[in-house]
Design an enzyme around this catalytic site. Structure first.
Site, PDB file in Angstrom:
ATOM      1  CB  SER A 144       7.588  -1.105 -30.314  1.00  0.00           C
ATOM      2  OG  SER A 144       8.841  -1.346 -30.917  1.00  0.00           O
ATOM      3  CE1 TYR A 157       5.861   1.458 -34.547  1.00  0.00           C
ATOM      4  CE2 TYR A 157       8.139   1.012 -33.939  1.00  0.00           C
ATOM      5  CZ  TYR A 157       6.813   0.600 -34.023  1.00  0.00           C
ATOM      6  OH  TYR A 157       6.453  -0.635 -33.568  1.00  0.00           O
TER       7      TYR A 157
END
Length: 272
Positions: A144, A157
């Site tokens: 990501s 995350y």
């Protein structure tokens, strides 16, 4: 050499219940590779398997388990022990919360690290030796843009996705000369069910049927992934993501983190 000869006869897709994982599994099946579908929800996986079986002449196997649980990798190894896995796709690990680090118990961050870092590392260590011995195979780890720098509301995350990117790059450095393609796919905002649920819960889209503004289509992401399997170690998906990577490379770390904080606030807005 056909795709199935190079990357088959079986692929394991972690996070295959919907969105990107299900689409990647279908793409593998379309290319003649049997697929092991792995995620938490048995009934949803059964539906994905039935859809694949109705469309393509391949075999499927469903493995339902929670990747955040201790021993997940060992359970996966046991469930696939009779199969020759030539392709590993790790597409699990979205962040359903998007909240400050201190707003949740530490267990939430620990589960994120287990699911996004420990398990893909363990699975690569388990499945890659046979690929190296055979001289062919593939490993795709979904990353990501959140892993490019620290940002508010995605502490664990973003850090886990930074790990995934560097891990894939290092694994590519060791394995690509041995015939194993390793690719870290770095995604931007993508129209997945998880994103729709998040934005709908925050009042940013009116319905779960709406496409989040600025989100890339799953089919476009998957098409780009298949086109670039041999273009490792890292592939930034989409023009916007490639532009973001170029921009951040020209900034100091302080500037990059501040930019991420501003972008996150603008993109997500206040809770609805």
């Amino acid at each position: 050499m056909t795709f199935a000869t190079k990357y088959g006869p079986w692929a394991l897709v972690a996070g295959a219940s919907d969105g990107l994982g299900a689409a990647f599994a279908a793409g593998l099946a379309e290319r003649g590779v049997n697929v092991v579908l792995l995620a938490r929800r048995q009934s949803v996986l059964d539906h994905v398997a039935a859809e694949i079986n109705s469309r393509f002449s391949v075999e499927t196997r469903v493995v339902a388990l929670d990747l955040a649980e201790p021993g997940a990798a060992s359970a996966i190894a046991a469930a696939t022990g009779d199969l020759e896995i030539g392709f590993l796709v790790y597409c699990a690990g979205a962040d359903p919360n998007y909240q400050p680090f201190l707003a949740n118990p530490i267990g939430a961050a620990e589960a994120m690290v287990q699911r996004n870092c420990m398990v893909p590392m363990q699975l690569c260590h388990h499945f890659a030796p046979a690929m190296v011995e055979r001289g062919s195979g593939g490993i795709v780890i979904f990353g990501s843009g959140a892993g490019l720098a620290g940002g508010s509301n995605m502490v664990a995350y973003g850090a886990s996705k930074a790990f995934d990117m560097v891990f894939a790059e290092a694994l590519w450095a060791e394995l690509h000369d041995k015939g194993v393609d390793v690719l870290g796919l770095i995604l931007g905002k993508t129209d997945t069910p998880a994103l729709r649920e998040l934005e709908h819960g925050r009042g940013q889209i009116a319905s779960l049927d709406d496409v989040p503004p600025g989100a890339a289509a799953v089919d476009d992401v998957i098409a780009e992934a298949f086109e670039n399997l041999t273009n490792g170690p890292t592939w930034f998906v989409g023009d916007a993501m490639r532009a973001a990577e170029q921009l951040t490379s020209s900034l100091t770390r302080n500037q990059t983190v501040q930019l991420f904080a501003q972008a996150a606030a603008a993109a997500m807005g206040p809770p609805g």
